[in-house]
Every structure is written in C-alpha cells, then in structure tokens.
Design an enzyme around this catalytic site. Sequence first.
Site, PDB file in Angstrom:
ATOM      1  N   GLY A 178      -7.292   3.573   1.480  1.00 54.39           N
ATOM      2  CA  GLY A 178      -7.774   3.764   0.375  1.00 54.39           C
ATOM      3  C   GLY A 178      -6.940   4.395  -0.798  1.00 54.39           C
ATOM      4  N   LEU A 223     -10.303  -4.108   3.350  1.00 58.15           N
ATOM      5  CA  LEU A 223      -9.218  -3.288   2.498  1.00 58.15           C
ATOM      6  C   LEU A 223      -8.413  -2.384   3.499  1.00 58.15           C
ATOM      7  CD1 LEU A 223      -8.637  -2.227  -0.259  1.00 58.15           C
ATOM      8  CD2 LEU A 223     -10.085  -0.258   0.113  1.00 58.15           C
ATOM      9  N   ASP A 224      -7.089  -2.803   3.133  1.00 62.07           N
ATOM     10  CA  ASP A 224      -6.118  -2.080   3.592  1.00 62.07           C
ATOM     11  C   ASP A 224      -5.840  -2.404   5.278  1.00 62.07           C
ATOM     12  OD1 ASP A 224      -5.649  -0.813   1.248  1.00 62.07           O
ATOM     13  OD2 ASP A 224      -6.424   1.017   1.707  1.00 62.07           O
ATOM     14  N   GLU A 225      -6.730  -3.087   5.784  1.00 59.53           N
ATOM     15  CA  GLU A 225      -6.651  -3.549   7.412  1.00 59.53           C
ATOM     16  C   GLU A 225      -5.934  -4.816   7.698  1.00 59.53           C
ATOM     17  OE1 GLU A 225      -7.870  -1.718   9.476  1.00 59.53           O
ATOM     18  OE2 GLU A 225      -8.989  -0.433   8.464  1.00 59.53           O
ATOM     19  N   HIS A 232       0.976  -1.332  -0.016  1.00 60.23           N
ATOM     20  CA  HIS A 232       0.026  -0.301   0.203  1.00 60.23           C
ATOM     21  C   HIS A 232       0.732   1.127   0.003  1.00 60.23           C
ATOM     22  CE1 HIS A 232      -3.560   2.188   0.332  1.00 60.23           C
ATOM     23  NE2 HIS A 232      -3.021   2.926   1.256  1.00 60.23           N
TER      24      HIS A 232
END
Lengths: 283, 283, 283, 283
Positions: free
Chosen positions: B200, B226-228, B191
């Site tokens: 995001g 998402l992204d976690e 990310h």
Amino acid sequence: DRRARLIVTGADQPGIVAAVSLILREIGANIVSLDQFSTDAEGGRFFQRTVFDLTHLNARRPALEATLNERLSSRFGLAWTLTPAGTPKRVAIFASKSDHCLLELLWRHRRGELEMDIAMVVSNHPDLANDVRQFGIPFIHVPVSGDKKEAEQQHLRLLKGNVDLVVLARYMQIISDDFLQDVGVPVINIHHSFLPAFIGAGPYQKAKERGVKLIGATAHYVTKDLDEGPIIEQDIVRVSHVQTAADLARQGADVERAVLARAVQWHCEDRVVRDGNSTVVFR
Amino acid sequence: DRRARLIVTGADQPGIVAAVSLILREIGANIVSLDQFSTDAEGGRFFQRTVFDLTHLNARRPALEATLNERLSSRFGLAWTLTPAGTPKRVAIFASKSDHCLLELLWRHRRGELEMDIAMVVSNHPDLANDVRQFGIPFIHVPVSGDKKEAEQQHLRLLKGNVDLVVLARYMQIISDDFLQDVGVPVINIHHSFLPAFIGAGPYQKAKERGVKLIGATAHYVTKDLDEGPIIEQDIVRVSHVQTAADLARQGADVERAVLARAVQWHCEDRVVRDGNSTVVFR
Amino acid sequence: DRRARLIVTGADQPGIVAAVSLILREIGANIVSLDQFSTDAEGGRFFQRTVFDLTHLNARRPALEATLNERLSSRFGLAWTLTPAGTPKRVAIFASKSDHCLLELLWRHRRGELEMDIAMVVSNHPDLANDVRQFGIPFIHVPVSGDKKEAEQQHLRLLKGNVDLVVLARYMQIISDDFLQDVGVPVINIHHSFLPAFIGAGPYQKAKERGVKLIGATAHYVTKDLDEGPIIEQDIVRVSHVQTAADLARQGADVERAVLARAVQWHCEDRVVRDGNSTVVFR
Amino acid sequence: DRRARLIVTGADQPGIVAAVSLILREIGANIVSLDQFSTDAEGGRFFQRTVFDLTHLNARRPALEATLNERLSSRFGLAWTLTPAGTPKRVAIFASKSDHCLLELLWRHRRGELEMDIAMVVSNHPDLANDVRQFGIPFIHVPVSGDKKEAEQQHLRLLKGNVDLVVLARYMQIISDDFLQDVGVPVINIHHSFLPAFIGAGPYQKAKERGVKLIGATAHYVTKDLDEGPIIEQDIVRVSHVQTAADLARQGADVERAVLARAVQWHCEDRVVRDGNSTVVFR
C-alpha cells in the site's frame, strides 16, 4: 581492566557532548572512540556511545558514577550506563532442534569473536546436548509440555541473577509476557524472514508461495507483541524459481546464523541502544 | 532477422525437450541457448526458453508454427510462443511527477541497453513533458480527475493495438480491473518496498516507523489485487537509524530504478514466464 | 539410483542438443533439467549439463555409454561425462591450523547439505584432530618439514584411488606440480582475497595497506601457477577504515567459508565445467 | 547559514574531544553530530568530524577560527578545517565520450541529491555538449591532441580559482603530475575495476579473460601514481560465464556511476578525510 563504555541517552540539548567529554577529561580518561546521534537537530532524542581508557578503572568507578549522576542525570535529565569492557556479558542460549544458529554462536565464541560468556544452553529437546557439551558448556533440558508455566518457572530459576542476556537461537516456543517481565534482561530472537514480511510461522513456505526473489532473516529484541520488537539487524540472500521451500529454508539458515551472530556481538559490545520500537546501532 | 525465441510451457512429461530440439533440427535451426525448468521431476509444470538462429526466419515462420502446433500443442498439450528477436516490443511508460524510474528507462533505452521501442510516455501531470521530449519520445498528458473512467478510456484509445507492454514507472494512480482486462497486454509496476512488506501507500514512512535495517523495491506484473501480482525482480539497500523517512525515499529511488530496469529488460527479452502468481525468470 | 548427470563439452555445431535429447528419449530417460551455453553463436565452445531420470540406470549404463560414444564422441567429436547422482564424490580435505573453512565443510556435510563423502582430513598440524574426529571422520597428521617430497609421497599413498576431489581448506603449504599431476583428481583451494587482487601471502595486511573498502575470497581450481587457476566462486564483504588487518582477517574468514562451501557443493553436483582458465558454472 | 562542519586531524592525545566540544559550547554552538576515530588507542592518528549549529555563523567565524588556532593548532598541534554547510563546493566534471557517469551526476544534482554547484563540464570530445547544456550547465570542449601541455594550460585557466573539486567521470586522458600540483584542488577519478585488480587500461577485457565472478568499480583521489591514489568507495556486481567483455562493460557502467556518485557526495559533505594513502569515510 582499564577500558569502559559509556552510553548516554535522553532529550537532546546543547552542551551534552561537552559535558561528557569534560567529565572524562577531568578524571584523566582518554576517549578511544565516540559516536553520537540525534534524531533531530532541535528537540530530538540524543544517543552517545563513548569508549574510553582509564587507569585503575575499578577503583575510580564509584567516583565517576557519582559525577555522572550529578552532571548528566541531575543537570540534563539524561540516562546513562557505564560498562567495563573487560567484563563480558553472561548469556543463556535457548534452542530447540535446529543446530545452525546455536552452533554458529558456540563456534564464534570459541574463536574469541564474541565478547560474552555462555553460561548455559537451555533446550526443550535433548537432541543437541552432545554438540553443546563438546564445547564445555552446560546443556540443560527443560521439556515444555501442556502447561508452559512450569517450564517457564524452571527457566527463571536457571536465569535469575545468572545472566545478562537471553538469546533465542531458533527456539520454537512462544515466550510469555510474564516471563519477559520476570527475567529482567534483554531477550534477542532470530526470525527466519525479512520482517515485517511473513510474520508468524512457516515464513519459507509463505515466501515460496508469494514467489519472492530474496529471502531474509531478522534479529530483534523480544517484546510482548510477537515478531514486532525492535529490529537489531537484517540481511537477505537472492533466490529464484528453482528453489523449493525446503531449499529456501536451507539457504535461509545461512542468513539466520550470520544475522543472529552480528546482533549478539553488537549487543554484547553495547553498540545497540533501543529507541522506542527501533534501535540505534553504533557500528 | 534470423534469431528467434521459443517459450514452451505446460504439464511436464517425458520427451518434450527432445521433441522441441528435433523440430528445430529438422528445419535447420541452430540452438544458441536453451534453459529448461520443471517444478517437479514428476507431475510438475514445464518451462523452456530456447533461442535459435534460422536463416530466412520470416519466410519459414508459418511452416515452423504449423509444426509446433501439431507436435507440441496437439500431441503434448503444451502452450508456446515464438518471438523474432529482431522485433522489439512496443512499450508505453506511465509516470506521474517522479522522474527517476522514467529517466532511467529513457536513458538506458537511448544507450541501446533495452530491447524495446518506447511508443509513448503517458502522465497524469505535465511536469515531465520536457524531459521526455528531449529524448524524441511523444509525451501525452492525460489528466486524471474525479471520474477515472474517462482517463482510462483515453488511455485505451492510445494503447490498443499500439503497444505490447505497459510500464508503470511510479505512476501514482490505481489501475482498474476493467482497464487491465481491456488493455490486453502485460502491465509491469514498480512498488517502492520489499513486497510483501509495507503493502500500500507510504512504504518508506512505514519502514522508518518499523525500524528496518534494509529497504527494497519490487517489480511485478499488475493484477486485480493491489501489490499482489507475480514478482519479477526485487532488490534492497542497507539503511540505518541515521536516515529519515525522506532519506529512505531518496535511497530507495536508486533501488527502484535499478529493479524496474532489470524487470523491463528481462520481460522484453522474453525471459519472464508467469507460473500462477509467481514467475520463472531465465537469466 | 535412477538419476544421472550428463556433461557434454566441445566445439559448438548445429544439432548437438537434439542429438543428446534424442539419445535420452530413445532409452526412455526423462530430462529433469537442462542447461546449455555456447561461448559464441558461431564457432564457439559448447557446454551442456543435463540431469535425467532413468529406471534401472546402473544396468543400462553400459548401453547408454556406448551410444554416447558413438553418437556424441565419434560423430560430433564431443567430450562427455556421465555421473550417477546417487554416488557422492569422495573428498579429502587438507587443513593446517585455521578451523573455520574445515568446520564449515564438516558441519554442512553433517547437515546433509553437501553431496559428498568426506574420506579423510589431512593436516600438517595435529591441532584440529579432536574437532574432526568428533564428526566421525578420520584425521591424519602428515607433518611437513624440510623436505616436502616425503610428505607429498605420504599424501599420494593416502589419496590415490581413494578420493575424487581434494579441497584445500586454508592449507598453508604450496602444492607442487608433481603432486598435482600425480594425484589425478581436481584440487580446489580457497584464497583469502578477491583474486586477482592481493595474490600471494598476507592479503589482509595488503588490503589494509591499500585501504580497500571491500575484501573478498576466491575459490579456484589449483593449477601449477599459484593463485592463477580457474575461478569457481567469489564473494566480498564491506569494510571500512575502522577495521585493523586482524579485523579484516576475522571478517574475511566468514566470506572464505561461505565461498569455499559453495564452490565444493557446486563441484560435487557437477555444476562446474572448466573452460580454459575460466569456469562455466551451471546454477 | 548556521550549520558548519569541523574536521580535526592529527596525532592522537588525551583531551582533544573535550577541547573541541568545550570550544563549541563556549561559543554557544549546538553539536548536531560527532564522529571520531583513532587508528590506535595509544600513539595513533586522530580524526574527528563535527557538525554543529551556530547562529550568526558568518559573523562569528573569525573569532571561532582564532580560538581553534590557539587551542587546537598551537596547543595540540592539530590541523582543522571549518566549512559552512550552506556553501556548496564548486565542481568541474571532466568527461570524454561515455555519458553514464556524467549524466548520473548531472541528474542527481538536478534532483538536489548532491551538495555541490557544477561550475562546468570539460571534455576532449564535443559529443556530450547537448546533453550537458540541457541541464543548464556550461560545456567546454578542450581537444587534446599531440601536445597535452596545451590542453592542460587551458584546463588550468578554466579551473584556477573557480572550483573546489575536479571529478573525472570516465575522462580517458592521463592527468600529469604538473597539472595535479598546479590545479591545487582534489581530483576524484572513477576506475572501472575493483582496484587493485586490473590496474590500467581494458579492465573488463582482463576480467573476462581471468574469469572472475564479480566485477567492480573504484572511486579514488588521483595522485601521481596511476590508479594508486586513496580509495574513497568501491562496489561490485555479480557476473557469470554468460557475459561477454562487452556485457561486463555494460553492467559495470551501473556500478561505476553508483560508486562515483557516492564518492562525490561524501566528499562534498566533508565526510572523506585522507589518511596517508587511505581514507577515513565518516558515513
């Protein structure tokens, strides 16, 4: 008392640098350093920091200011501030029970590393009185209980007219909008996380839960939106799964004190210029 | 083919280290390195990574596994995995149009720095085909249009049984939960921000707007949120007001490729063990 | 008083880890953490640091030590040290006129970050007496004039039997070989450069002249060869052409105090093991 | 073709900044950024980098140069160089067998991150020919055997008049003084250590032996004294006892390519000005 700093900001347009340097040459000043930045080559915002030497600075300051008004403000619509380098800013430091950020500032100040006078330390707890007074600096205990208003009124009586800057050195109370407006000077805060990650309380606990591999600290100007003000400086330190949340707090303390000290130093040397919700830092 | 890695995890209890090392001694293995970590001295979670040498490893592996089952799984209720160091993981790399993370992996692989076999590169765009094939690695173009399902079905046909790891090297498509479950191997993503800041899309633009003084990148396992997912590695680089959002993206690209390469390398060397939504990384 | 640390070193050979963990299991100890390192898979040097909990540690220590002697020293020819974690090391800090490294240690000690007792501060100058005594720590002024021998004799009378470690916190006197041998405990020094660059006096001036872009500091054990002892920790900070040699000294001071504090902390937690002229640091 | 960069250097004296900005204003140029540095407020050396926009730059360049000659060179005794930003420097890269620094430059160049044209890659080994030619860049193999003179003559024939900069990207041959003088353009080298530590050959082996905790790389201009030229950029990476000398070389390679890329980029953007054996780097 011959060195001064001139900050010029406004809408970028051709000829500003020439105008400033011509003004300084005409009055016989010698430019020591000049930093200039525009957000865009065309139609951007203009920022310039100029340090210069001028003999009899104080005597000739009114004349210089009149010229700056005429040739920068009127002609170009620019804003400017002129600060004699020999007059350190008067600073109030707010603290609670944590000593690391406060002691770092007191200690660096004693070493002559920070260009400021510490007018007072204000705390909502009496715990750090002894530490502070050993440095020969007034410690004022203003308890904050149910009604915050009263404490803030006391703060304002202490600060108004007496300081050019307020530094929150891990002061664990929320600052009200009213206070911010009334105090009329910049307020710098140290947040114990790498903003905008972990906004609000308990950042080290949150960092542990999220399992991050770096933790950080952020020094910023305080605005009415909590943890959202213009960032002056940030830094980080590497951590691993081995550290507990308490370990993170301990390691983070080292980053906090380093970051806050840099931010305060740069502010006091007029190196930080606000640009909306960002900052331009001339280093 | 004599070196292997043994990962042991479970509820901490006295005697695990002794049990493991006794098993290895009895079979005649020589411990090369041993890292152990417990989240708490009492009642914590236990993690151990042991690298050992054992002659005729392959022949004696069934016997060793039976012993581990009996004396670690049954007696202590521990989970374990045994990986021969000589069998590199088979990896599929997913990319889109950005080349920096992909090329970094291909190039490090060619230099022999990454202990893995790159089975294929899959992309939703044809742009990077040439770059990839020059490394002698298959490039498979799977366009993703309206219905994602179809592309994911193709992906699964390519991947199932063929790879041990999927790496998203700036693959600009959201991975569905169904795919994650069906593919059955870990998926690592890079990310382009210092998570959890700027979750995001558009993190560099957001970073510019927020005026941060450091930007970062985060390599993490992909989960349905998402992204976690669990973070494997993060790093940052210092920026200033001078950089535009485009400059941040350019500078950030260097952090992204370094962070992803480290995360993939550590995963392939069995140094990363998940612990809930965090990771234990034995370095 | 139940936690202890066991350091084992010697020639690597199969079965050491198993032997150690078996000894600990037999006596009923619970391994809290275990780090192991060999310089080479075959024929290397072996290093292991094990932290364990054992009820009635003090009462059972003689029995444990006898077992370690028999099963590690005699059988394997290994060296070992056993340290109860509850007994902090007694430390003497030597300083001259610079306060930054000294105050950093005193302040961290007061915060409970350093696992040690500061027995005394010794200085060849009286300047820092007040600072030190405010922390409730004895300050002893031992002037060093023409004949160093006399001062060293005084030092030895103060130190012998009273301390486990001597820390030179910017102590600006050369330590003689005789003193090193007689004092009989490790001596840690902070050198104000990134060794082996800029050995000897005036490193910041030399750094300015050479035009380096990073300056550093090095904490090391003192040996008879000046600035050549085993390095424990190093760090750096970025500088530029803007800084004068005096600025470098000021910025370097921050690195010095951070590096020295880490080195002392790790030493006091028995994380540093000498390996010839290098160190193994278990972090 | 309207943007240019003006570098002015010489003995500091009042009025230089004003003179430069007046010249630019008179000709109708718009200053985009201006960085100024003096080694001392009085009697120091003066450095200024000014980026400006001027329509019809090429047509008006002769007039501007005449004015600069008259009002900077003659009146103030200053040196200056004027570079159109739209004319990238022509660069020759020298390499041997190591690919990491070379590929980093080729790859960044392809991404448009380096403001330069790569005229050719010259190597004393044929190994990297394929890699280079895939980027569409000429690869010229000039073997260096017994008599170096002959190879250097070939080099000069290739370079003279054709390039503005030579970059030694881990070129493992010593450059002779004669060559340096004859080639007539700056030569940048990457040294695989944190100079002035570990001068000469085998720095990673030396670093391992000395037991340092950080390793680094240094990009510098080549002068007749080996590894003693003005430093442009340096960086480091943290290592530990775990790494072998070969590991250090591998990890160091990442620092080398990052440091060299930054140094080349800054040189090509006219951000690096020599100051005796140091550099002023305007970032």
